[in-house]
Design a protein around this motif. Structure first.
Motif, PDB file in Angstrom:
ATOM      1  N   TYR A 212      -3.415 -45.462 -13.621  1.00  0.00           N
ATOM      2  CA  TYR A 212      -4.763 -45.928 -13.307  1.00  0.00           C
ATOM      3  C   TYR A 212      -4.938 -46.038 -11.796  1.00  0.00           C
ATOM      4  CZ  TYR A 212      -8.841 -48.877 -12.793  1.00  0.00           C
ATOM      5  OH  TYR A 212     -10.066 -49.381 -12.406  1.00  0.00           O
TER       6      TYR A 212
ATOM      7  N   ILE B 287     -14.337 -49.321 -15.067  1.00  0.00           N
ATOM      8  CA  ILE B 287     -13.968 -49.831 -16.389  1.00  0.00           C
ATOM      9  C   ILE B 287     -15.211 -50.512 -16.967  1.00  0.00           C
ATOM     10  CG2 ILE B 287     -12.439 -51.356 -17.690  1.00  0.00           C
ATOM     11  CD1 ILE B 287     -10.447 -51.227 -15.425  1.00  0.00           C
TER      12      ILE B 287
ATOM     13  N   ARG C  30     -10.201 -38.604 -24.542  1.00  0.00           N
ATOM     14  CA  ARG C  30     -10.052 -37.506 -23.573  1.00  0.00           C
ATOM     15  C   ARG C  30     -11.314 -36.652 -23.508  1.00  0.00           C
ATOM     16  NH1 ARG C  30      -4.717 -37.342 -25.689  1.00  0.00           N
ATOM     17  NH2 ARG C  30      -5.368 -35.803 -27.234  1.00  0.00           N
TER      18      ARG C  30
ATOM     19  N   GLY D 181     -13.247 -44.421 -20.079  1.00  0.00           N
ATOM     20  CA  GLY D 181     -12.474 -45.240 -19.156  1.00  0.00           C
ATOM     21  C   GLY D 181     -11.870 -46.461 -19.802  1.00  0.00           C
TER      22      GLY D 181
ATOM     23  N   THR E 217      -1.503 -44.295 -24.286  1.00  0.00           N
ATOM     24  CA  THR E 217      -2.828 -44.326 -23.691  1.00  0.00           C
ATOM     25  C   THR E 217      -2.798 -43.994 -22.200  1.00  0.00           C
ATOM     26  OG1 THR E 217      -4.827 -45.634 -23.365  1.00  0.00           O
ATOM     27  CG2 THR E 217      -2.729 -46.825 -23.251  1.00  0.00           C
TER      28      THR E 217
ATOM     29  N   ILE F 230      -5.522 -44.433 -20.325  1.00  0.00           N
ATOM     30  CA  ILE F 230      -6.599 -45.238 -19.748  1.00  0.00           C
ATOM     31  C   ILE F 230      -6.409 -46.689 -20.164  1.00  0.00           C
ATOM     32  CG2 ILE F 230      -8.255 -43.341 -19.646  1.00  0.00           C
ATOM     33  CD1 ILE F 230      -9.510 -44.417 -22.225  1.00  0.00           C
TER      34      ILE F 230
END
Length: 278
Positions: free
Chosen positions: A148, A153, A237, A242, A270, A272
């Motif tokens: 990240y 977000i 994806r 986000g 993950t 994100i």
């Protein structure tokens, strides 16, 4: 809105990503950020352990070394927080194990920010912390992957919706983010297998609930032979999401272990930030 955010401080390389995520949220929500570092054990436990190992006396200097190491991590955290321009930061040193310290502090915060466990072969001070805090804590947990780099977000948010109490709690905990999202995908994977939880039109009731809270939501029904985790990650994806939102351990821990649970799959893979609640 989130007004108090707790961030785990351990001095590991993963810390930078979770601090960036916390800083992003603090800026958006006007939140106070608490950096929490621990000695890894309490003085009493340390003394008992030393006594069991045959030590005639427990040198105070040994335990002070643990405090000093945690304090150094907090000092570095404060410097990084200053570089990110965080206006309201508090540093806490707790004489305990990380999981117990974070579980206690999470009771008095809106969100706890932790890191995704590193891959196999990579040393880490504590493993399994996101699972422990999400499973036993009173507040949602935001799990931040090492990659990240400060993206919004959530931007687009993907919710894994299965009708469970855990998913309901995750949605409630994520509401301040969902209300700010550009779009929200309410994803139902093979909902026919849980028809008793979804009603006549799977996803419709939760979508209406979210819409009444000002959330821009679309219902996405995925019928697939892939795992639920893989389906959610694939959709995240393709939509450029986000944030992922899901309940933690909707089944028993034993069943999750036997079947290869969604929670564990998402925690491991993950790319994100992932918001969990149990």
């Amino acid at each position: 809105m989130y007004k108090t955010i707790v961030v785990h401080v351990d001095g590991s390389p993963l810390q930078h990503a979770r601090l960036r995520a916390a800083a992003r949220l603090a800026e958006d929500h006007g939140a106070h950020v608490i950096g929490s570092a621990t000695t890894g054990t309490s003085w009493r436990a340390f003394a008992v352990l030393a006594g069991n190992m045959g030590a005639p006396a427990m040198p105070a200097a040994d335990f002070q070394a643990l405090r000093d190491a945690a304090s150094a991590c907090l000092d570095a955290f404060a410097v990084d927080a200053g570089r990110l321009g965080l206006p309201s930061v508090e540093l806490r040193l707790v004489e305990d194990e990380p999981r117990y310290a974070l579980l206690l502090q999470s009771r008095y915060a809106d969100l706890t920010v932790l890191s995704q466990d590193p891959g196999a072969g990579i040393d880490a001070p504590v493993r399994g912390l996101p699972e422990q805090v999400a499973l036993h804590g009173a507040r949602p947990v935001l799990v931040v992957p090492e990659a990240y780099a400060g993206a919004p977000i959530p931007g687009t948010a993907v919710i894994g919706w299965d009708g469970s109490m855990q998913a309901i709690r995750a949605i409630g905990g994520a509401m301040p983010l969902l209300q700010r999202a550009a779009s929200v995908k309410l994803v139902l994977v093979n909902p026919d297998t849980l028809s008793e939880l979804h009603g006549e039109e799977p996803g419709a009731d939760m979508a209406l609930y979210l819409a009444r809270h000002g959330v821009q939501v679309d219902v996405v029904v995925e019928r697939t032979r892939a795992t639920h985790g893989d389906a959610l990650l694939s959709l995240a994806r393709t939509t450029g999401a986000g944030l992922l939102v899901t309940g933690a351990y909707g089944h028993s821990r034993y069943r999750e272990w036997v079947l290869g649970g969604v929670t564990r799959e998402l925690l491991e893979r993950t790319p994100i930030p992932l918001l969990l609640a149990h």
